[in-house]
Design an enzyme around this catalytic site. Structure first.
Site, mmCIF file in Angstrom:
data_model
loop_
_atom_site.group_PDB
_atom_site.id
_atom_site.type_symbol
_atom_site.label_atom_id
_atom_site.label_comp_id
_atom_site.label_asym_id
_atom_site.label_seq_id
_atom_site.Cartn_x
_atom_site.Cartn_y
_atom_site.Cartn_z
ATOM 1 C CE LYS A 83 -4.621 -0.035 2.530
ATOM 2 N NZ LYS A 83 -4.912 0.304 4.005
HETATM 3 C C1 E4P Z 1 -8.449 1.085 4.177
HETATM 4 O O1 E4P Z 1 -8.109 0.336 3.423
HETATM 5 C C2 E4P Z 1 -7.835 1.694 5.457
HETATM 6 O O2 E4P Z 1 -7.665 0.671 6.171
HETATM 7 C C3 E4P Z 1 -9.332 2.374 5.867
HETATM 8 O O3 E4P Z 1 -10.718 1.072 4.600
HETATM 9 C C4 E4P Z 1 -8.851 3.457 6.095
HETATM 10 O O4 E4P Z 1 -10.898 3.171 6.720
HETATM 11 P P1 E4P Z 1 -11.261 4.746 7.792
HETATM 12 O O5 E4P Z 1 -11.589 5.499 7.232
HETATM 13 O O6 E4P Z 1 -12.535 4.129 8.510
HETATM 14 O O7 E4P Z 1 -10.009 4.741 9.330
#
Ligand code: E4P
Length: 217
Positions: A83
């Site tokens: 990522k």
């Molecule tokens: C996605 O890859 C992120 O880890 C995640 O969906 C972020 O979610 P949040 O905005 O609820 O922290």
């Protein structure tokens, strides 16, 4: 639509995976920190359990260090998707890691233009953040829908991984829009099984069975 679970909690992942519900896992530095575990160790355990992509995020902001971190993360298991943040350095790292044959998830996407750039950089996944856009009074689901339209217009193969999902209604909406993947916390995925009429109907059936002395032997 594929389901990824957004957590680094091994037991929560195991519970959903044992039901056959999971196609992958997403983590981020906040989720790893919340687990209180060593990043390498927790990712190894998740990758052993899950056949599909497991997103693991770099913590550097410059391309060179992102590449170093990305290669280390990808070395943990073949199903790691590195990522990288949706920045210019992140796009550069995406391009190089993709050329090396690694899966890349471009994260923190908040506009259709960002999604276009990620597709052109060869991202495996683009992560539009639905909940965080809603948090600032914008329409997160419209972003998912717009990205779907643009990717379909040009046949981009980057998969739309709807992220920052906070409700079961958003899961339904993502499936209707045609997101390739939605990632949600374990509680949201589990809540998809719930309906008050299911509970009410079950109670009535069980009460009638009890009254009539129905026994299945
Ligand atoms: C996605 O890859 C992120 O880890 C995640 O969906 C972020 O979610 P949040 O905005 O609820 O922290």
């Amino acid at each position: 639509m594929k389901f990824f679970v957004d957590t680094a909690d091994i037991e929560a992942i195991r519970e959903l995976n044992d039901l056959g519900l999971l196609d992958g896992v997403t983590t981020n530095p906040s989720l790893i920190a919340k687990s209180g575990r060593d990043i390498q160790e927790v990712l190894e355990e998740i990758c052993d359990m899950i056949d599909g992509p497991v997103s693991a995020e770099v913590v550097a902001t410059d391309c060179e260090t992102m590449l170093e971190e990305g290669r280390k993360l990808a070395g943990i298991a073949p199903n790691i998707a590195v990522k990288v943040p949706m920045t210019f350095d992140g796009l550069r790292a995406c391009r190089s890691l993709t050329h090396e044959g690694k899966m890349v998830n471009v994260t923190l996407c908040f506009t259709t233009n960002q999604a276009l750039l990620a597709a052109k950089a060869g991202a495996t996944f683009i992560s539009p953040f639905v909940g965080r856009l809603d948090d600032i009074g914008e329409d997160g689901l419209k972003l998912v829908s717009d990205v779907r339209q643009v990717y379909d217009n040009y046949g981009y193969e980057t998969q739309i991984l709807a992220a920052s999902i906070r409700s079961t209604a958003q899961m339904t909406a993502c499936a209707k829009i045609g997101a390739d993947v939605a990632t949600a916390p374990p509680a949201v995925i589990k809540a998809m099984a719930d309906h008050e009429l299911t509970d009410k109907g079950l109670s009535a059936f069980l009460a009638d069975a009890e009254k009539a002395g129905i026994r299945i032997v």
